[in-house]
Structures are given as structure tokens and as C-alpha cells.
Design a protein around this motif. Structure first.
Motif, PDB file in Angstrom:
ATOM      1  N   LEU A 220       0.857  -1.113   0.018  1.00  0.00           N
ATOM      2  CA  LEU A 220      -0.072  -0.072   0.062  1.00  0.00           C
ATOM      3  C   LEU A 220       0.820   1.204  -0.213  1.00  0.00           C
ATOM      4  O   LEU A 220       1.826   1.403   1.010  1.00  0.00           O
ATOM      5  N   PHE A 221       0.729   2.232  -0.955  1.00  0.00           N
ATOM      6  CA  PHE A 221       1.557   3.353  -0.877  1.00  0.00           C
ATOM      7  C   PHE A 221       0.624   4.610  -0.974  1.00  0.00           C
ATOM      8  O   PHE A 221      -0.377   4.803  -1.499  1.00  0.00           O
ATOM      9  N   MET A 222       1.235   5.481   0.251  1.00  0.00           N
ATOM     10  CA  MET A 222       0.621   6.648   0.289  1.00  0.00           C
ATOM     11  C   MET A 222       1.615   8.038   0.190  1.00  0.00           C
ATOM     12  O   MET A 222       2.567   7.893   0.653  1.00  0.00           O
ATOM     13  N   PRO A 223       1.301   8.703  -0.829  1.00  0.00           N
ATOM     14  CA  PRO A 223       2.308  10.063  -0.804  1.00  0.00           C
ATOM     15  C   PRO A 223       2.336  10.976   0.223  1.00  0.00           C
ATOM     16  O   PRO A 223       1.283  10.903   0.819  1.00  0.00           O
ATOM     17  N   VAL A 224       3.458  11.320   0.562  1.00  0.00           N
ATOM     18  CA  VAL A 224       3.824  12.299   1.574  1.00  0.00           C
ATOM     19  C   VAL A 224       4.450  13.530   0.716  1.00  0.00           C
ATOM     20  O   VAL A 224       5.356  13.399   0.070  1.00  0.00           O
ATOM     21  N   TYR A 225       3.454  14.743   0.995  1.00  0.00           N
ATOM     22  CA  TYR A 225       3.894  15.977   0.219  1.00  0.00           C
ATOM     23  C   TYR A 225       4.766  16.740   1.406  1.00  0.00           C
ATOM     24  O   TYR A 225       4.334  16.696   2.542  1.00  0.00           O
ATOM     25  N   ARG A 226       5.421  17.770   0.956  1.00  0.00           N
ATOM     26  CA  ARG A 226       6.089  18.802   1.885  1.00  0.00           C
ATOM     27  C   ARG A 226       5.056  19.505   2.374  1.00  0.00           C
ATOM     28  O   ARG A 226       4.015  20.013   1.664  1.00  0.00           O
ATOM     29  N   ALA A 227       5.022  19.728   3.611  1.00  0.00           N
ATOM     30  CA  ALA A 227       4.029  20.538   4.393  1.00  0.00           C
ATOM     31  C   ALA A 227       3.966  21.991   3.708  1.00  0.00           C
ATOM     32  O   ALA A 227       4.996  22.709   3.505  1.00  0.00           O
ATOM     33  N   GLY A 228       2.748  22.552   3.618  1.00  0.00           N
ATOM     34  CA  GLY A 228       2.602  23.808   3.020  1.00  0.00           C
ATOM     35  C   GLY A 228       2.403  23.857   1.666  1.00  0.00           C
ATOM     36  O   GLY A 228       2.272  24.962   1.035  1.00  0.00           O
ATOM     37  N   LYS A 242       7.665  14.544  -1.134  1.00  0.00           N
ATOM     38  CA  LYS A 242       8.634  14.169  -0.473  1.00  0.00           C
ATOM     39  C   LYS A 242       9.171  12.964  -0.126  1.00  0.00           C
ATOM     40  O   LYS A 242      10.178  12.392   0.137  1.00  0.00           O
ATOM     41  N   ALA A 243       8.077  11.930   0.062  1.00  0.00           N
ATOM     42  CA  ALA A 243       8.418  10.431   0.432  1.00  0.00           C
ATOM     43  C   ALA A 243       7.216   9.761  -0.055  1.00  0.00           C
ATOM     44  O   ALA A 243       6.058  10.208  -0.411  1.00  0.00           O
TER      45      ALA A 243
END
Length: 285
Positions: A220-228, A242-243
Motif C-alpha cells: 500500500l503506497f501513500m504519497p507524502v508531500y512537503r508541508a504547506g 517528499k516521500a
């Protein structure tokens, strides 16, 4: 006159014998009729009972199947919630390292709550040009043998320009650190879709290697974006990545954990696509 008298005497005797035969027949026929009627009623009640029993068994089976479907959906949603929560945590994290990830996963009691999952991990995006610097950085952070490599049974594909490298995993599987998801088509497709949509995506069946043992699994993959970051368009989401937070589970373990409470009542087989296609799990419960 004497002859006539003897004639009527014989008639009376014959009549007496006929009456006697009829009475005997009646005495035999009545019990036989009762027995036959009894058989008919017994057969009717047996057939009615079996029909009711079959209806009851079908209703029971339908109830089991319905409950199992609900449990499967709930278990899958639980996995998704864990990965979504990890992604949210990583969005706000000021740094990502092995100790931070280990502490986070342990606080979740991940293996106690999901004993049939193999691991949770963090992967980072990198271009081909960035790979040498990434390897040097990770070696300096405590992974002296770190190198980027293909997942199990996959060869390095030099045509791939975007890479998604596993940096941290809990529980730790040393051979998985440095694996490039982009080298496996199912993983790459799922990550790209997750990145572009911002949604959690599950891979097609893929191969994982844990403690030297190969097995079929889903990631299961969930994108992590840079805050803001602005995430209005696909281009925005690609630039802000971001990750990738992920969790791995095997179909056999997944179905076993869901169906175990129904022990002795159900045998389930899982397939991808038509029944004639590859089997991904079988559970005797």
C-alpha cells in the motif's frame, strides 16, 4: 323337496363363508392402509424437514459469507488507515531517520495489531543523477553497505529515470534497504498513480523477500508531500513529493487473520482476475 332344502343349505353356507372372507379382508386391509398412510406422512414430514434444513443451511452460509465480506473490508480499511496516518505523520516531521521511524511504528504496536503484515517503510524519490549522493549520505547515516538495487527477481532497468528508494523499514529487513520500487512494474505504476492523485494505492501482487524467503505480497503506497505545498494540479503534486509511506502484507496472512474466527465453517480461495488465473491465497477455516 329334499334337493331344494340341500341347495338352500349350501347357499347359506357359501354366504357365511363369503361374509367370513370379507371380514378377514377388512381386518387385514385396515392395518395395511394405516401403515401406508403413515409412510406417506413420514415421507412428507421428512421431505419438509430436509427442505427446511437446506433453507436454514443456506441462510447460515449466506450470513457467514456476508460477515466475512464485512470483516475483509474492515481489515483492509484498517491497513489503509495505518498507512494514511504514517503519511500524515511524515508530512509534519522535520526529519526522517531510522530511529524516528522505528519509534513511530513501535508506538503503533504495528506487529501486535497486524501480525500478518511484514513491514512498514519509507521510500524517497530520486533521479538517476541523485543516486550516488543518496548512497553516500545513507552510508554516512549508519548503513555502511547501503546501495540502490532492484527488488527480488527484478533486474536493474537503466531506462527508468525516476526512482523510489526504500530508506527505512520496521521491522528492519536489511536486504530490503536500498531496494528501488521503480524497478518493479507493479510497484512503479502504483507509486506514480499515488503521487499524481494524492490517494492511497494498492499494488498488483508482487514478490517480497523477508529473511531469505520469497512470498507474494501487496504493498500500500501513500504519497507524502512537503508541508504547506500547493497540491492543486498533478504538476504541483509531483513537485511537492517528499516521500512514500508504505505497508506490506501477504494475502495468505491477510485472509488467515480475517477468517480465523470462522474456523471449521469455510474454505476460501482468492484469485486475481478469473478463477483460472493465478491463485494468491487459500484459507481453511
Amino acid at each position: 323337496m329334499a334337493s331344494a332344502g340341500r341347495f338352500w343349505k349350501h347357499v347359506r353356507v357359501l354366504g357365511l363363508r363369503l361374509n367370513t372372507w370379507r371380514s378377514g379382508t377388512a381386518r387385514v386391509t385396515l392395518p395395511l392402509a394405516i401403515v401406508i398412510v403413515g409412510w406417506i406422512f413420514a415421507g412428507y414430514f421428512y421431505i419438509s424437514f430436509r427442505k427446511h434444513e437446506r433453507i436454514s443451511e443456506q441462510a447460515h452460509f449466506d450470513a457467514i459469507v456476508g460477515a466475512t465480506q464485512v470483516r475483509l473490508e474492515q481489515q483492509l480499511e484498517a491497513y489503509k488507515d495505518v498507512v494514511r496516518g504514517a503519511a500524515q505523520f511524515l508530512t509534519g516531521a522535520t526529519k526522517m531517520d531510522n530511529e524516528m521511524w522505528k519509534a513511530y511504528v513501535q508506538r503503533l504496536h504495528f506487529q501486535e495489531r497486524y501480525p500478518y503484515s511484514s513491514a512498514m517503510s519509507i521510500s524517497v524519490p530520486a533521479s538517476t543523477e541523485e543516486l550516488p549522493a543518496l548512497e553516500l549520505r545513507q552510508r554516512a547515516l549508519g548503513f555502511p553497505t547501503f546501495r540502490v538495487h532492484a527488488p527480488p527477481l527484478m533486474a536493474v532497468d537503466g531506462s527508468v529515470g525516476e526512482h523510489f528508494i526504500i530508506l527505512y523499514m520496521e521491522p528492519l529487513t536489511p536486504t530490503a534497504i536500498g531496494a528501488d520500487h521503480a524497478m518493479e512494474p507493479h510497484r512503479r505504476a502504483a507509486i506514480l498513480r499515488a503521487r499524481d492523485t494524492g490517494e492511497l494505492v494498492i499494488t498488483e501482487p508482487t514478490t517480497v523477500l523477508r529473511e531469505g524467503i520469497q512470498s507474494t505480497a501487496f504493498l500500500l503506497f501513500m504519497p507524502v508531500y512537503r508541508a504547506g505545498s500547493t497540491l492543486d494540479t498533478v504538476a504541483d503534486r509531483r513537485a511537492a513529493l517528499k516521500a512514500i509511506a508504505s505497508a506490506t502484507f501477504t494475502p495468505q496472512g491477510f485472509f488467515d487473520s480475517v477468517l480465523r474466527p470462522l474456523q471449521g465453517q469455510l474454505i476460501a480461495e482468492a484469485f486475481i482476475g478469473p478463477i483460472a488465473s493465478a491463485k494468491i491465497g487459500r484459507a481453511h477455516v
